[in-house]
Design a protein around this motif. Structure first.
Motif, PDB file in Angstrom:
ATOM      1  N   TYR A 194      84.956 -82.525   0.001  1.00  0.00           N
ATOM      2  CA  TYR A 194      84.869 -84.022  -0.302  1.00  0.00           C
ATOM      3  C   TYR A 194      86.036 -84.877  -0.705  1.00  0.00           C
ATOM      4  N   HIS A 215      88.072 -85.289   2.330  1.00  0.00           N
ATOM      5  CA  HIS A 215      87.563 -86.301   3.070  1.00  0.00           C
ATOM      6  C   HIS A 215      88.075 -87.575   2.507  1.00  0.00           C
ATOM      7  N   LEU A 216      88.269 -87.733   1.439  1.00  0.00           N
ATOM      8  CA  LEU A 216      88.585 -89.069   0.661  1.00  0.00           C
ATOM      9  C   LEU A 216      90.190 -89.268   0.833  1.00  0.00           C
ATOM     10  N   ASP A 276      92.196 -90.333   4.939  1.00  0.00           N
ATOM     11  CA  ASP A 276      92.096 -91.631   5.270  1.00  0.00           C
ATOM     12  C   ASP A 276      92.092 -92.680   4.080  1.00  0.00           C
ATOM     13  N   GLU A 277      92.751 -93.737   4.110  1.00  0.00           N
ATOM     14  CA  GLU A 277      92.692 -94.598   2.766  1.00  0.00           C
ATOM     15  C   GLU A 277      91.693 -95.676   2.996  1.00  0.00           C
ATOM     16  N   GLN A 278      91.514 -95.960   4.496  1.00  0.00           N
ATOM     17  CA  GLN A 278      90.391 -96.865   4.868  1.00  0.00           C
ATOM     18  C   GLN A 278      89.061 -96.172   4.191  1.00  0.00           C
ATOM     19  N   THR A 279      88.961 -94.865   4.779  1.00  0.00           N
ATOM     20  CA  THR A 279      87.828 -94.170   4.311  1.00  0.00           C
ATOM     21  C   THR A 279      87.383 -94.174   2.788  1.00  0.00           C
ATOM     22  N   TYR A 280      88.799 -94.193   1.840  1.00  0.00           N
ATOM     23  CA  TYR A 280      88.292 -94.086   0.658  1.00  0.00           C
ATOM     24  C   TYR A 280      87.946 -95.514   0.102  1.00  0.00           C
ATOM     25  N   ALA A 309      86.300 -97.894   1.619  1.00  0.00           N
ATOM     26  CA  ALA A 309      84.893 -98.030   2.054  1.00  0.00           C
ATOM     27  C   ALA A 309      84.105 -97.139   0.789  1.00  0.00           C
ATOM     28  N   GLU A 310      84.402 -96.054   0.438  1.00  0.00           N
ATOM     29  CA  GLU A 310      83.595 -95.307  -0.455  1.00  0.00           C
ATOM     30  C   GLU A 310      83.729 -95.852  -1.837  1.00  0.00           C
TER      31      GLU A 310
END
Length: 625
Positions: free
Chosen positions: A237, A240-241, A244-248, A250-251
């Motif tokens: 997990y 996963h964070l 990618d900074e964009q994924t982080y 969004a989370e």
């Protein structure tokens, strides 16, 4: 709440066709009574300061009553299984239709078996769909109930509540079974998904990486593998964070689990965790796990080393992934593979080395590539324009300081211009010619070596590499030439040895022929005896004309000598034939040739054999004179 979730799960299994989203049912009186009795029993075994640390008894009972099926539904697994069964059914239906075209297919044993298999797969496909719907319905019921009660779990948010959550709930359950380890991971993700107030992600990872890593050294074989599964899911997990900074972003958006600090009072300005803190935190947490694993890999206990290898075999995809820690672990495992005495540990280490090497491309924070020799590249030498003499001075007339500066710039070895050399005096360097012969060559080679060293020290790395390539080529040519010279010397030695043997054989043959010739000349009568024989023959002939008695006696004696001499001559000829074995008959130049008259040929032969016989015995002709 947990009893209600269990009841909802039971209802969901019975009614599979119900809607996924359903309203939350009120708690029944008997279920409420059961929950109160359960809380009373739980308080007897929990520390007295459990609630004072910031957690509620309700949160504790919910954690221990739920299972993996309640908080997680493997939707992708269900879809893959259903698709696989559907494709198998289509394939069997096609085979069944092709068999129905033949006659008497109803009595075929294969057709009947195929029909039963198709019916079994269709039934399994239908049950799998119903099970997926039931799981989804149960999961939705549980999530709805947890969403309603999440505000009561962390009564006093803070580091003490987080430590109690890890020590009293995660740690006792994580090593029980594989499903419990996965439940702990999914429960933490559920807290993040529900946006549970009071739960902070960074503090939770700081806590469990300190507490749970101490369990590595005291695990059994199965517990080590279970803990490896927990590490894999928890670190996956974070990876996963941080990938990618964009994924982080969004989370993180609006989620209190990503607060940088604990905020208990409303209206306080909130500081969110930046993406750089996630990357630094991941490196710190991996360092803690690495230190605990490193101790187990280098331990003296066989079981501890084996457990460390089993743990890493389960989590090698997500730990280690930082380059420096991954390289250190790989080096330790390779050393264990080479030095280990036990075959089972050696096999595990070899398998883990292959797995770690396959993950090299996914490692993070790799060090920048450096120069292989560890030295900085030097600047190239000065341009050729600097080699022109300054102030009209020639190289021999310049001051030592000028020559030293030119030597530092790598220009001393450059030849002077033709115009400068052609006019005026010759440079001093040309006046000092090296001596001829070996000394001159040595001086020239030493000077060339010095200049080459100076130019190599000033040339860049590419020039050094090309010069090394040329030296390697020269060495290869020299070794090839030396090898050819050795082969040529061997051939010459073989040829000279063969020629010597032939000369020795020819010399032996010449010596044997000369010995044969010497023996023949020794046996031949001298010239004086030949003249005496001619005189004697004339006297005998005269005596024969004068008196018959004397001639008869002489003839008798001559015949007897001829008989004896004939035998001796035959023996001498045999001896000479034995000596001349090469086909060449030696001949003495002092021996006179026999006469060719027909009247005296017989007498000559008898006299010759007799004289040779008498000469060999040393008697001569004294009795007849």
């Amino acid at each position: 709440g947990a009893a209600a979730a269990a009841a909802v799960a039971a209802d969901g299994k019975s009614s599979s066709n119900a809607a996924v989203a359903a309203p939350v049912e009120p708690i029944r009186p008997e279920s409420q009574k059961t929950l109160l009795e359960l809380e009373r029993v739980v308080r007897l075994y929990l520390p007295k300061a459990f609630e004072e640390e910031g957690l509620s008894i309700q949160f504790y009972t919910i954690f221990w009553r739920l299972s993996l099926q309640d908080i997680f539904t493997p939707t992708e697994g269900y879809e893959k299984a259903i698709a696989s069964i559907s494709s198998s059914i289509k394939q069997l239906d096609g085979t069944k239709k092709s068999m129905e075209r033949d006659r008497d297919h109803t009595h075929s044993r294969d057709w009947k078996a195929l029909k039963k298999e198709v019916a079994r797969l269709q039934d399994f496909h239908q049950k799998l769909k119903e099970e997926q719907l039931a799981q989804a319905y149960n999961h939705q019921k549980v999530i709805t109930r947890l969403e309603k009660e999440k505000g009561q779990w962390f009564s006093k948010p803070g580091p003490h509540a987080t430590n109690a959550f890890v020590a009293e709930m995660i740690c006792p359950r994580v090593l029980t079974s594989y499903s419990d380890a996965l439940f702990c991971c999914r429960f933490v993700r559920l807290l993040i998904k529900l946006r549970t107030p009071g739960f902070q992600l960074l503090d939770f990872y700081n806590s469990w990486t300190v507490m749970l890593t101490q369990c590595i050294r005291c695990c059994s074989e199965q517990e080590a593998q279970i803990f490896g599964v927990f590490l894999r899911e928890m670190m996956a997990y974070i990876l996963h964070l941080r990938r990618d900074e964009q994924t982080y972003q969004a989370e993180m958006h609006g989620n209190p689990a990503f607060h940088r600090n604990y905020y208990t009072q409303p209206g306080t300005p909130v500081e969110w965790t930046p993406f750089s803190d996630i990357r630094r935190g991941h490196n710190k947490w991996e360092n803690r796990i690495f230190r605990a694993t490193k101790v187990s890999l280098t331990a003296e206990d066989w079981m501890e080393r084996r457990n460390a290898l089993l743990l890493l075999s389960q989590c090698h995809e997500t730990f280690p992934v930082v380059d420096k820690y991954a390289r250190a672990i790989l080096q330790s495992v390779e050393h264990m593979r080479d030095q280990e005495e036990f075959s089972d540990v050696k096999t595990l280490a070899n398998s883990l080395v292959v797995k770690l090497r396959s993950q090299r491309d996914r490692w993070l924070d790799k060090a920048p590539p450096t120069n292989p020799d560890g030295r900085r590249e030097k600047k190239p030498a000065a341009s050729a324009s600097a080699a022109v003499p300054v102030d009209g001075k020639r190289p021999a007339e310049q001051a030592p300081s000028d020559r030293r500066s030119r030597r530092d710039n790598g220009e001393e070895n450059k030849p002077p211009d033709a115009t400068a050399v052609g006019s005026g005096e010759r440079p001093a360097k040309e006046l000092k010619e090296p001596k001829e012969g070996k000394d001159g060559k040595d001086v020239k080679e030493s000077k060339e070596g010095k200049t080459r060293d100076r130019t190599e020290s000033k040339t860049p790395k590419e020039a050094r590499e090309s010069k090394e390539a040329r030296t390697n080529e020269k060495e290869s040519k020299r070794t090839a030439g030396e090898r050819k010279d050795r082969e040529r010397d061997k051939l010459q030695e073989r040829s000279t040895k063969g020629a010597g043997e032939k000369e020795a054989q020819i010399g032996d043959r010449k010596r044997t022929s000369s010995n044969a010739a010497g023996s023949a000349s020794a046996n031949a009568p001298p010239a004086t005896h030949a003249e005496d024989r001619q005189d004697k023959r004339r006297r005998v002939e005269r005596d024969a004309d004068g008196g018959g008695g004397h001639s008869t006696a002489a003839a008798t004696s001559g015949s007897s000598r001829a008989g004896g001499g004939g035998a001796g001559g035959a023996s001498d000829r045999g001896a000479s034939d034995r000596h001349s074995s090469y086909g060449h008959q030696p001949r003495n130049a002092l021996t006179s040739a026999p006469e060719t008259s027909a009247s005296s040929s017989t007498y000559y032969r008898s006299q010759t054999t007799q004289s040779s016989h008498d000469y060999r015995r040393g008697s001569g002709y004294s009795s007849h004179t």
